[in-house]
Scaffold this motif. Structure first.
Motif, PDB file in Angstrom:
ATOM      1  N   PHE A 237      37.626   4.490   8.874  1.00  0.00           N
ATOM      2  CA  PHE A 237      37.176   3.145   8.886  1.00  0.00           C
ATOM      3  C   PHE A 237      37.863   2.141   9.141  1.00  0.00           C
ATOM      4  O   PHE A 237      37.932   1.127   9.419  1.00  0.00           O
ATOM      5  N   ALA A 238      39.156   1.744   8.208  1.00  0.00           N
ATOM      6  CA  ALA A 238      40.174   1.382   7.508  1.00  0.00           C
ATOM      7  C   ALA A 238      41.535   1.189   9.860  1.00  0.00           C
ATOM      8  O   ALA A 238      41.179   0.045  10.118  1.00  0.00           O
ATOM      9  N   GLU A 239      40.663   1.751  10.466  1.00  0.00           N
ATOM     10  CA  GLU A 239      41.013   2.559  11.634  1.00  0.00           C
ATOM     11  C   GLU A 239      40.626   1.201  12.076  1.00  0.00           C
ATOM     12  O   GLU A 239      40.814   0.584  13.054  1.00  0.00           O
ATOM     13  N   LEU A 240      39.655   1.618  12.217  1.00  0.00           N
ATOM     14  CA  LEU A 240      38.427   0.869  13.362  1.00  0.00           C
ATOM     15  C   LEU A 240      38.772  -0.419  13.098  1.00  0.00           C
ATOM     16  O   LEU A 240      38.387  -0.955  13.926  1.00  0.00           O
ATOM     17  N   LEU A 241      38.631  -1.051  11.304  1.00  0.00           N
ATOM     18  CA  LEU A 241      38.537  -2.237  11.675  1.00  0.00           C
ATOM     19  C   LEU A 241      40.257  -3.245  12.199  1.00  0.00           C
ATOM     20  O   LEU A 241      40.262  -4.124  12.293  1.00  0.00           O
ATOM     21  N   LYS A 242      41.444  -2.606  12.869  1.00  0.00           N
ATOM     22  CA  LYS A 242      42.154  -2.849  13.008  1.00  0.00           C
ATOM     23  C   LYS A 242      41.517  -2.913  14.922  1.00  0.00           C
ATOM     24  O   LYS A 242      42.417  -3.796  15.712  1.00  0.00           O
ATOM     25  N   THR A 243      40.947  -2.684  15.367  1.00  0.00           N
ATOM     26  CA  THR A 243      40.504  -2.588  16.882  1.00  0.00           C
ATOM     27  C   THR A 243      40.115  -4.347  16.765  1.00  0.00           C
ATOM     28  O   THR A 243      39.547  -4.569  15.782  1.00  0.00           O
ATOM     29  N   GLU A 244      39.384  -4.370  18.074  1.00  0.00           N
ATOM     30  CA  GLU A 244      39.124  -5.983  18.594  1.00  0.00           C
ATOM     31  C   GLU A 244      37.390  -5.556  18.167  1.00  0.00           C
ATOM     32  O   GLU A 244      37.294  -6.611  17.946  1.00  0.00           O
ATOM     33  N   SER A 245      37.403  -4.783  18.076  1.00  0.00           N
ATOM     34  CA  SER A 245      35.774  -4.529  18.408  1.00  0.00           C
ATOM     35  C   SER A 245      35.270  -4.698  16.639  1.00  0.00           C
ATOM     36  O   SER A 245      34.733  -5.191  16.240  1.00  0.00           O
ATOM     37  N   GLY A 246      36.058  -3.747  15.675  1.00  0.00           N
ATOM     38  CA  GLY A 246      36.065  -3.614  14.271  1.00  0.00           C
ATOM     39  C   GLY A 246      36.481  -5.375  13.617  1.00  0.00           C
ATOM     40  O   GLY A 246      36.256  -5.571  12.538  1.00  0.00           O
ATOM     41  N   GLN A 247      36.961  -6.254  14.637  1.00  0.00           N
ATOM     42  CA  GLN A 247      37.956  -7.295  14.101  1.00  0.00           C
ATOM     43  C   GLN A 247      36.936  -8.287  14.151  1.00  0.00           C
ATOM     44  O   GLN A 247      36.709  -9.821  13.836  1.00  0.00           O
TER      45      GLN A 247
END
Length: 390
Positions: A237-247
């Motif tokens: 989940f922490a890695e997903l938050l780093k993606t463009e969609s996660g932000q």
């Protein structure tokens, strides 16, 4: 109907119909807190998956059930299924011209009928291998293809529901149907294959029915648990938050309800989510597991008393007609200002679906659109509109 149909399958289809109707009408998020609503937590992604799994079961039953060798010639069966798909696609295109925010499933549903044709004569072991491979590999293929499509196609898909006009741009239409739409058929093919595996079982057997419930629940819970472990404990989940969609998106809330419209690229960790409409292996396993459990429960409840779930099975026997009427009604409802209370929109439609279904059952008749689809299927398969009663 009780003598000629597995009413539990119809009941499961009725559950899918009412579940999809609820997600079309009730909000999926609480407007004040932003928390997922009960309707979202129960039916988002699961109702439409159940609809597709039951479609696969129906195709398996049409092609011999547990003994595909006992069915008519494979070529004739395929012609009949293809003709049925043509009618469903036509209805989907007509409904696509309505002004509605609902993502209409029928055109994609028809394409799935065509995609499954090579599998209609397969026996259970080989079919199970294909289903398992498709569940595992199709999300990977979609993950690899979507960035290329988004980078090279303008537009990368269809804006809204598919209509006749979109055939003027066949490449974006094909991309939408296969990969980028709300119902990407490459991944959704998994549901039909799983449904066909279920349809190849002895569905009148109590152990098989109970097995569907237990295996379905175990699969659904296991997929969610493993996804949760990978996202939380393993750091996904922490890695997903780093993606463009996660932000850009409130991913935490959306993982509970719906990932439609979210660009799942930039990290392989997207393949570990189990969110509704994410199209990952974990999503497919969870929703297919819940679908199998619902089918098993409906079969168990109707094993001794076929009409015990008559309100659901009657509506489920004419879902093509009822779904189409629902879309038409919702197009008018959504044009109203101010917006109507969701409860006053859903419950009258649900009651009407049940009553209309029961009326058709008591009359011993198919729904109007079911009659057209069945007639087209018989004409393509047997060369006649007369029903073969053998």
């Amino acid at each position: 109907m009780s003598r000629t149909r597995l009413t539990g399958i119809d009941a499961a289809r009725g559950v899918a119909l009412l579940g999809m109707m609820s997600t079309h009408i009730f909000p999926l998020y609480n407007p004040e807190t932003g928390a997922p609503t009960l309707v979202a937590l129960l039916f988002s992604g699961r109702a439409s998956a159940l609809f597709a799994v039951v479609a696969g079961i129906g195709i398996a039953l049409l092609t011999g059930g547990a003994d595909p060798g006992s069915a008519r010639s494979p070529a004739r069966n395929r012609r009949g299924i293809a003709a049925r798909a043509g009618v469903i696609a036509l209805i989907g295109l007509l409904l696509g011209g309505l002004e509605t925010s609902i993502a209409i499933i029928l055109f994609h549903y028809a394409v799935l009928f065509l995609m499954v044709l090579p599998f209609t004569n397969m026996r259970l072991p080989r079919l199970a291998v294909w289903a398992g491979a498709w569940v595992c590999l199709s999300p990977v293929l979609a993950y690899l293809m979507r960035p290329w499509i988004n980078a090279n196609l303008v537009p990368p898909g269809v804006d809204g529901n598919i209509t006749w006009e979109h055939f003027l741009e066949p490449v974006p239409l094909l991309a939408d149907v296969l990969f980028t739409g709300v119902y990407p058929t490459v991944q959704w093919m998994s549901y039909l294959l799983i449904g066909m595996v279920i349809g190849r079982l002895q569905l009148t057997s109590l152990p098989v029915q109970a097995g569907l419930v237990f295996v379905g629940i175990f699969t659904a819970v296991g997929a969610k648990f493993l996804s949760w472990y990978l996202l939380i404990d393993a750091g996904g989940f922490a890695e997903l938050l780093k993606t463009e969609s996660g932000q850009t998106w409130p991913i935490g809330r959306m993982l509970e309800v719906n990932l439609t419209g979210v660009d799942q690229s930039g990290s392989w960790w997207w393949l570990t989510v189990s969110a509704p409409h994410s199209g990952t292996t974990f999503d497919l396993l969870h929703t297919a597991g819940t679908a199998a459990a619902v089918v098993g429960i409906c079969l168990l409840l109707t094993w001794a008393r076929p009409n015990l779930l008559l309100p659901l099975s009657a509506a489920g026997a004419i879902t093509l007609t009822l779904y189409s009427v629902h879309i038409w009604v919702m197009a008018m409802v959504q044009a109203q200002e101010p917006a109507l209370d969701p409860g006053w929109v859903f419950w009258p439609q649900a009651a009407a679906a049940v009553l209309i279904g029961i009326a058709f059952v008591r009359l011993g008749s198919r729904g109007p659109l079911e009659t057209i689809a069945s007639g087209a299927s018989r004409l393509a398969r047997d060369g006649t509109l007369a029903e073969n009663r053998r």
